[in-house]
Design an enzyme around this catalytic site. Structure first.
Site, PDB file in Angstrom:
ATOM      1  N   ASP A  77      22.610  37.142 -19.256  1.00 63.54           N
ATOM      2  CA  ASP A  77      23.223  35.692 -19.745  1.00 63.54           C
ATOM      3  C   ASP A  77      21.489  35.602 -19.998  1.00 63.54           C
ATOM      4  O   ASP A  77      20.895  34.921 -19.169  1.00 63.54           O
ATOM      5  CB  ASP A  77      24.398  34.927 -19.942  1.00 63.54           C
ATOM      6  CG  ASP A  77      24.310  33.693 -20.270  1.00 63.54           C
ATOM      7  OD1 ASP A  77      23.899  33.468 -21.407  1.00 63.54           O
ATOM      8  OD2 ASP A  77      25.484  32.794 -19.937  1.00 63.54           O
ATOM      9  N   SER A 157      13.599  35.276 -37.946  1.00 66.68           N
ATOM     10  CA  SER A 157      14.391  34.774 -38.924  1.00 66.68           C
ATOM     11  C   SER A 157      13.878  34.647 -40.326  1.00 66.68           C
ATOM     12  O   SER A 157      12.695  33.723 -39.856  1.00 66.68           O
ATOM     13  CB  SER A 157      15.985  34.249 -38.982  1.00 66.68           C
ATOM     14  OG  SER A 157      16.288  34.170 -39.822  1.00 66.68           O
ATOM     15  N   TYR A 171      20.480  26.300 -36.145  1.00 69.15           N
ATOM     16  CA  TYR A 171      19.818  27.787 -35.905  1.00 69.15           C
ATOM     17  C   TYR A 171      18.348  27.496 -36.796  1.00 69.15           C
ATOM     18  O   TYR A 171      17.670  28.237 -36.017  1.00 69.15           O
ATOM     19  CB  TYR A 171      20.664  28.273 -36.462  1.00 69.15           C
ATOM     20  CG  TYR A 171      20.238  30.158 -36.874  1.00 69.15           C
ATOM     21  CD1 TYR A 171      19.873  30.942 -35.972  1.00 69.15           C
ATOM     22  CD2 TYR A 171      20.112  30.676 -37.931  1.00 69.15           C
ATOM     23  CE1 TYR A 171      19.848  32.262 -35.815  1.00 69.15           C
ATOM     24  CE2 TYR A 171      19.461  31.776 -38.313  1.00 69.15           C
ATOM     25  CZ  TYR A 171      19.899  32.774 -36.757  1.00 69.15           C
ATOM     26  OH  TYR A 171      19.083  34.271 -36.931  1.00 69.15           O
ATOM     27  N   LYS A 175      14.850  28.926 -34.442  1.00 70.73           N
ATOM     28  CA  LYS A 175      13.914  30.149 -35.175  1.00 70.73           C
ATOM     29  C   LYS A 175      12.446  29.817 -35.761  1.00 70.73           C
ATOM     30  O   LYS A 175      11.596  30.371 -35.419  1.00 70.73           O
ATOM     31  CB  LYS A 175      15.045  30.965 -36.549  1.00 70.73           C
ATOM     32  CG  LYS A 175      15.799  31.221 -35.967  1.00 70.73           C
ATOM     33  CD  LYS A 175      15.630  32.740 -34.866  1.00 70.73           C
ATOM     34  CE  LYS A 175      16.911  33.610 -34.681  1.00 70.73           C
ATOM     35  NZ  LYS A 175      16.866  34.698 -33.729  1.00 70.73           N
TER      36      LYS A 175
END
Ligand SMILES: NC(=O)c1ccc[n+]([C@@H]2O[C@H](COP(=O)([O-])OP(=O)(O)OC[C@H]3O[C@@H](n4cnc5c(N)ncnc54)[C@H](O)[C@@H]3O)[C@@H](O)[C@H]2O)c1
Length: 271
Positions: A77, A157, A171, A175
Protein backbone atom coordinates in the site's frame (compact mmCIF):
# COMPACT_ATOMS: atom_id res chain seq x y z
CA UNK A 1 25.79 3.77 -13.41
CA UNK A 2 22.57 4.81 -15.03
CA UNK A 3 24.09 8.17 -15.98
CA UNK A 4 27.26 6.75 -17.60
CA UNK A 5 28.26 7.74 -21.15
CA UNK A 6 27.02 4.88 -23.34
CA UNK A 7 27.67 5.89 -26.93
CA UNK A 8 29.83 2.83 -27.56
CA UNK A 9 27.01 0.46 -26.56
CA UNK A 10 25.05 -1.37 -29.25
CA UNK A 11 21.34 -0.69 -29.56
CA UNK A 12 20.60 -4.14 -28.13
CA UNK A 13 22.77 -3.40 -25.09
CA UNK A 14 21.16 0.01 -24.60
CA UNK A 15 17.63 -1.30 -24.45
CA UNK A 16 18.45 -4.42 -22.45
CA UNK A 17 17.64 -4.51 -18.74
CA UNK A 18 19.28 -7.89 -18.16
CA UNK A 19 20.86 -8.01 -14.72
CA UNK A 20 18.75 -5.12 -13.44
CA UNK A 21 16.13 -5.29 -10.73
CA UNK A 22 12.86 -3.35 -10.84
CA UNK A 23 9.80 -2.61 -8.75
CA UNK A 24 6.49 -1.52 -10.33
CA UNK A 25 3.93 -0.14 -7.89
CA UNK A 26 0.32 -0.82 -8.82
CA UNK A 27 1.73 -3.33 -11.30
CA UNK A 28 -1.05 -5.90 -11.06
CA UNK A 29 -3.23 -4.49 -13.84
CA UNK A 30 -3.68 -1.58 -16.24
CA UNK A 31 -0.69 0.56 -17.21
CA UNK A 32 1.42 -0.94 -14.42
CA UNK A 33 1.01 -4.43 -15.84
CA UNK A 34 1.89 -3.25 -19.35
CA UNK A 35 4.98 -1.49 -17.95
CA UNK A 36 6.05 -4.53 -15.94
CA UNK A 37 5.62 -6.68 -19.09
CA UNK A 38 8.00 -4.56 -21.19
CA UNK A 39 10.56 -4.33 -18.37
CA UNK A 40 10.44 -8.12 -18.03
CA UNK A 41 10.71 -8.61 -21.78
CA UNK A 42 13.84 -6.41 -21.68
CA UNK A 43 15.27 -8.83 -19.11
CA UNK A 44 14.68 -7.16 -15.75
CA UNK A 45 13.87 -9.25 -12.70
CA UNK A 46 11.06 -7.57 -10.85
CA UNK A 47 8.66 -7.18 -7.99
CA UNK A 48 5.02 -6.38 -8.66
CA UNK A 49 3.69 -4.48 -5.64
CA UNK A 50 -0.03 -3.83 -5.44
CA UNK A 51 -2.80 -3.37 -2.95
CA UNK A 52 -4.54 -6.22 -4.82
CA UNK A 53 -2.30 -9.04 -3.64
CA UNK A 54 -3.93 -11.90 -5.56
CA UNK A 55 -3.90 -10.00 -8.84
CA UNK A 56 -0.25 -9.03 -8.30
CA UNK A 57 0.61 -12.72 -7.82
CA UNK A 58 -1.12 -13.79 -11.02
CA UNK A 59 0.54 -10.98 -13.01
CA UNK A 60 3.97 -11.91 -11.62
CA UNK A 61 3.38 -15.58 -12.45
CA UNK A 62 2.35 -14.69 -16.00
CA UNK A 63 5.45 -12.54 -16.60
CA UNK A 64 7.87 -15.07 -15.10
CA UNK A 65 6.48 -17.77 -17.38
CA UNK A 66 6.37 -15.61 -20.51
CA UNK A 67 9.79 -13.94 -20.20
CA UNK A 68 11.84 -16.33 -18.05
CA UNK A 69 12.75 -13.62 -15.54
CA UNK A 70 12.32 -13.67 -11.77
CA UNK A 71 9.03 -11.97 -11.00
CA UNK A 72 7.94 -11.70 -7.38
CA UNK A 73 4.75 -10.18 -6.08
CA UNK A 74 3.79 -8.63 -2.80
CA UNK A 75 0.93 -6.83 -1.12
CA UNK A 76 1.82 -3.15 -0.97
CA UNK A 77 0.00 0.00 0.00
CA UNK A 78 1.85 3.09 -1.19
CA UNK A 79 0.09 5.20 1.45
CA UNK A 80 1.86 3.15 4.15
CA UNK A 81 5.55 4.08 4.35
CA UNK A 82 6.47 0.88 6.20
CA UNK A 83 4.89 -1.21 3.46
CA UNK A 84 6.81 0.69 0.77
CA UNK A 85 10.10 0.36 2.68
CA UNK A 86 9.50 -3.39 3.01
CA UNK A 87 9.01 -3.78 -0.74
CA UNK A 88 12.19 -1.85 -1.53
CA UNK A 89 14.18 -3.86 1.01
CA UNK A 90 12.70 -7.13 -0.21
CA UNK A 91 13.51 -6.36 -3.84
CA UNK A 92 17.11 -5.57 -2.91
CA UNK A 93 17.47 -8.63 -0.69
CA UNK A 94 15.65 -11.24 -2.79
CA UNK A 95 16.61 -10.06 -6.26
CA UNK A 96 20.10 -8.97 -5.20
CA UNK A 97 19.76 -5.22 -5.82
CA UNK A 98 17.47 -2.48 -7.08
CA UNK A 99 18.11 -0.24 -10.08
CA UNK A 100 14.62 0.64 -11.40
CA UNK A 101 11.53 1.83 -9.52
CA UNK A 102 8.30 2.79 -11.28
CA UNK A 103 5.84 4.86 -9.23
CA UNK A 104 2.68 3.88 -11.08
CA UNK A 105 0.01 3.25 -8.42
CA UNK A 106 -2.63 5.94 -8.64
CA UNK A 107 -6.28 6.69 -7.97
CA UNK A 108 -8.62 9.07 -9.78
CA UNK A 109 -12.05 9.43 -8.14
CA UNK A 110 -14.24 12.07 -9.81
CA UNK A 111 -16.00 14.31 -7.29
CA UNK A 112 -17.30 17.81 -8.11
CA UNK A 113 -15.30 20.48 -6.29
CA UNK A 114 -18.24 21.79 -4.29
CA UNK A 115 -18.89 18.30 -2.92
CA UNK A 116 -15.27 17.20 -2.47
CA UNK A 117 -14.34 16.37 1.13
CA UNK A 118 -10.94 16.87 2.68
CA UNK A 119 -10.82 13.08 3.08
CA UNK A 120 -11.10 12.54 -0.67
CA UNK A 121 -8.44 15.20 -1.30
CA UNK A 122 -6.11 13.64 1.31
CA UNK A 123 -6.61 10.11 -0.02
CA UNK A 124 -5.80 11.11 -3.60
CA UNK A 125 -2.70 12.98 -2.46
CA UNK A 126 -1.70 10.12 -0.13
CA UNK A 127 -1.63 7.64 -3.03
CA UNK A 128 -0.56 9.76 -5.99
CA UNK A 129 1.76 12.38 -4.48
CA UNK A 130 2.98 11.16 -1.07
CA UNK A 131 3.10 7.56 -2.39
CA UNK A 132 5.43 8.75 -5.16
CA UNK A 133 7.64 10.65 -2.71
CA UNK A 134 7.87 7.70 -0.30
CA UNK A 135 8.43 5.23 -3.13
CA UNK A 136 11.22 7.37 -4.57
CA UNK A 137 12.81 7.89 -1.16
CA UNK A 138 12.86 4.17 -0.35
CA UNK A 139 14.06 3.28 -3.84
CA UNK A 140 16.82 5.88 -3.68
CA UNK A 141 17.98 4.60 -0.29
CA UNK A 142 18.36 1.09 -1.74
CA UNK A 143 19.94 2.35 -4.95
CA UNK A 144 22.43 4.48 -3.01
CA UNK A 145 23.33 1.46 -0.87
CA UNK A 146 23.75 -0.66 -4.01
CA UNK A 147 26.22 1.85 -5.43
CA UNK A 148 25.18 1.35 -9.09
CA UNK A 149 22.79 4.29 -9.37
CA UNK A 150 19.37 3.75 -10.86
CA UNK A 151 16.28 5.20 -12.46
CA UNK A 152 12.99 6.25 -10.90
CA UNK A 153 10.09 6.67 -13.32
CA UNK A 154 6.97 8.47 -12.14
CA UNK A 155 3.72 7.90 -14.01
CA UNK A 156 2.28 11.42 -14.20
CA UNK A 157 -0.59 12.36 -16.55
CA UNK A 158 -1.44 15.12 -18.97
CA UNK A 159 -3.38 16.23 -15.84
CA UNK A 160 0.05 17.15 -14.48
CA UNK A 161 0.25 19.88 -17.14
CA UNK A 162 -3.27 21.30 -17.31
CA UNK A 163 -6.81 20.96 -15.99
CA UNK A 164 -8.49 17.74 -17.01
CA UNK A 165 -12.22 17.13 -16.57
CA UNK A 166 -14.71 18.38 -13.97
CA UNK A 167 -14.41 16.46 -10.70
CA UNK A 168 -10.69 15.86 -10.92
CA UNK A 169 -9.33 18.75 -8.81
CA UNK A 170 -7.53 16.48 -6.34
CA UNK A 171 -6.18 14.30 -9.16
CA UNK A 172 -4.95 17.26 -11.20
CA UNK A 173 -3.36 18.83 -8.12
CA UNK A 174 -1.64 15.58 -7.19
CA UNK A 175 -0.25 15.03 -10.69
CA UNK A 176 1.10 18.59 -10.86
CA UNK A 177 2.79 17.78 -7.54
CA UNK A 178 4.33 14.64 -9.02
CA UNK A 179 5.69 16.55 -12.02
CA UNK A 180 7.29 19.13 -9.71
CA UNK A 181 8.66 16.40 -7.47
CA UNK A 182 10.18 14.70 -10.51
CA UNK A 183 12.21 17.83 -11.30
CA UNK A 184 13.35 18.41 -7.73
CA UNK A 185 14.29 14.78 -7.05
CA UNK A 186 16.28 14.73 -10.31
CA UNK A 187 18.47 17.54 -8.95
CA UNK A 188 18.87 16.01 -5.55
CA UNK A 189 19.53 12.43 -6.68
CA UNK A 190 21.81 13.13 -9.66
CA UNK A 191 24.98 13.09 -7.52
CA UNK A 192 24.03 9.52 -6.51
CA UNK A 193 23.81 8.43 -10.16
CA UNK A 194 20.02 8.18 -9.90
CA UNK A 195 17.93 9.60 -12.74
CA UNK A 196 14.28 10.60 -12.22
CA UNK A 197 11.87 10.88 -15.13
CA UNK A 198 8.14 11.31 -15.55
CA UNK A 199 5.86 9.83 -18.22
CA UNK A 200 2.56 11.63 -18.74
CA UNK A 201 -0.15 9.62 -20.52
CA UNK A 202 -3.32 11.04 -21.96
CA UNK A 203 -6.47 8.91 -21.59
CA UNK A 204 -5.81 5.19 -22.10
CA UNK A 205 -8.56 2.66 -21.37
CA UNK A 206 -7.62 0.49 -18.37
CA UNK A 207 -9.61 -1.48 -15.82
CA UNK A 208 -9.32 1.38 -13.35
CA UNK A 209 -10.36 4.29 -15.48
CA UNK A 210 -13.18 2.41 -17.19
CA UNK A 211 -14.66 1.83 -13.73
CA UNK A 212 -14.01 5.48 -12.82
CA UNK A 213 -15.68 6.69 -16.03
CA UNK A 214 -18.81 4.65 -15.34
CA UNK A 215 -18.84 5.89 -11.73
CA UNK A 216 -18.63 9.45 -13.07
CA UNK A 217 -21.70 8.86 -15.22
CA UNK A 218 -20.25 7.97 -18.65
CA UNK A 219 -22.61 5.71 -20.60
CA UNK A 220 -21.33 2.09 -20.19
CA UNK A 221 -22.38 1.46 -23.81
CA UNK A 222 -19.94 4.18 -24.93
CA UNK A 223 -16.79 2.44 -23.66
CA UNK A 224 -14.12 3.52 -24.14
CA UNK A 225 -15.68 7.00 -24.33
CA UNK A 226 -15.42 8.12 -27.95
CA UNK A 227 -14.87 11.79 -27.14
CA UNK A 228 -11.84 10.94 -25.01
CA UNK A 229 -10.43 8.37 -27.41
CA UNK A 230 -10.45 9.89 -30.83
CA UNK A 231 -9.50 13.50 -30.35
CA UNK A 232 -5.74 12.77 -30.33
CA UNK A 233 -4.05 14.29 -33.42
CA UNK A 234 -2.31 10.97 -34.00
CA UNK A 235 -5.68 9.57 -35.11
CA UNK A 236 -6.16 6.68 -32.74
CA UNK A 237 -6.64 6.12 -29.04
CA UNK A 238 -3.75 5.11 -26.81
CA UNK A 239 -3.29 1.60 -25.46
CA UNK A 240 -1.31 0.60 -22.36
CA UNK A 241 1.68 -0.61 -24.36
CA UNK A 242 2.05 2.89 -25.90
CA UNK A 243 2.88 4.08 -22.39
CA UNK A 244 4.92 1.03 -21.41
CA UNK A 245 7.38 1.48 -24.29
CA UNK A 246 8.09 5.06 -23.18
CA UNK A 247 8.65 3.90 -19.60
CA UNK A 248 11.06 1.27 -20.96
CA UNK A 249 12.95 4.03 -22.80
CA UNK A 250 13.18 5.99 -19.52
CA UNK A 251 14.28 2.96 -17.50
CA UNK A 252 16.95 1.90 -19.99
CA UNK A 253 20.31 3.40 -20.92
CA UNK A 254 18.65 4.78 -24.06
CA UNK A 255 17.80 7.81 -21.91
CA UNK A 256 21.11 7.96 -20.01
CA UNK A 257 21.46 11.73 -20.56
CA UNK A 258 17.94 12.57 -19.34
CA UNK A 259 16.75 13.40 -15.88
CA UNK A 260 14.03 15.69 -14.51
CA UNK A 261 11.87 15.68 -17.66
CA UNK A 262 8.30 14.50 -17.88
CA UNK A 263 7.66 13.00 -21.31
CA UNK A 264 4.22 13.46 -22.80
CA UNK A 265 2.78 10.13 -23.95
CA UNK A 266 -0.35 11.60 -25.46
CA UNK A 267 -0.72 11.02 -29.19
CA UNK A 268 -0.23 14.76 -29.67
CA UNK A 269 -3.12 15.76 -27.42
CA UNK A 270 -1.03 18.49 -25.78
CA UNK A 271 0.67 19.61 -29.02
N1 LIG B 1 -5.24 5.10 -17.79
C1 LIG B 1 -5.14 6.40 -18.05
O1 LIG B 1 -5.86 6.97 -18.89
C2 LIG B 1 -4.11 7.22 -17.34
C3 LIG B 1 -3.78 8.48 -17.86
C4 LIG B 1 -2.85 9.25 -17.20
C5 LIG B 1 -2.23 8.76 -16.06
N2 LIG B 1 -2.57 7.55 -15.58
C6 LIG B 1 -1.89 7.08 -14.37
O2 LIG B 1 -1.41 5.77 -14.58
C7 LIG B 1 -1.37 5.07 -13.35
C8 LIG B 1 -2.08 3.72 -13.51
O3 LIG B 1 -3.43 3.95 -13.86
P1 LIG B 1 -4.35 2.82 -14.52
O4 LIG B 1 -5.23 3.52 -15.49
O5 LIG B 1 -3.53 1.66 -14.97
O6 LIG B 1 -5.27 2.43 -13.25
P2 LIG B 1 -5.75 1.01 -12.69
O7 LIG B 1 -6.73 1.34 -11.60
O8 LIG B 1 -6.19 0.09 -13.78
O9 LIG B 1 -4.42 0.43 -12.02
C9 LIG B 1 -3.88 1.01 -10.86
C10 LIG B 1 -3.25 -0.07 -10.00
O10 LIG B 1 -2.78 0.57 -8.80
C11 LIG B 1 -3.19 -0.22 -7.68
N3 LIG B 1 -3.29 0.62 -6.50
C12 LIG B 1 -4.27 1.53 -6.21
N4 LIG B 1 -4.04 2.08 -5.01
C13 LIG B 1 -2.90 1.53 -4.53
C14 LIG B 1 -2.14 1.69 -3.34
N5 LIG B 1 -2.54 2.52 -2.36
N6 LIG B 1 -1.00 0.98 -3.19
C15 LIG B 1 -0.61 0.10 -4.14
N7 LIG B 1 -1.29 -0.11 -5.29
C16 LIG B 1 -2.42 0.59 -5.47
C17 LIG B 1 -4.51 -0.84 -8.11
O11 LIG B 1 -4.84 -1.98 -7.34
C18 LIG B 1 -4.25 -1.15 -9.57
O12 LIG B 1 -3.67 -2.42 -9.76
C19 LIG B 1 -2.01 6.00 -12.30
O13 LIG B 1 -0.99 6.70 -11.61
C20 LIG B 1 -2.81 6.96 -13.16
O14 LIG B 1 -3.02 8.21 -12.53
C21 LIG B 1 -3.51 6.77 -16.18
Amino acid sequence: MSTAEVSNSSLAELVSLRGRRAVVTGGARGLGKAIASRLAEAGADLVIGDIEEGLAASTAGELAERYGVRALSTAMDVTDAASVADVAARAAAELGGLEIWVNNAGVFPAVPLLEMSEETWDQVFAVNARGTFVGAREAARQMAAGGKGGVIVNVVSTAGFRGSAPGLAAYVGSKHAVRGLTREMALELAPLGIRVLGVAPSFVPTEGNMLAAVAAGVDPDDMPPTDLMFTAPIGRGGVPDDIARIVLFCASDMSAFMTGSTLLADGGTMA
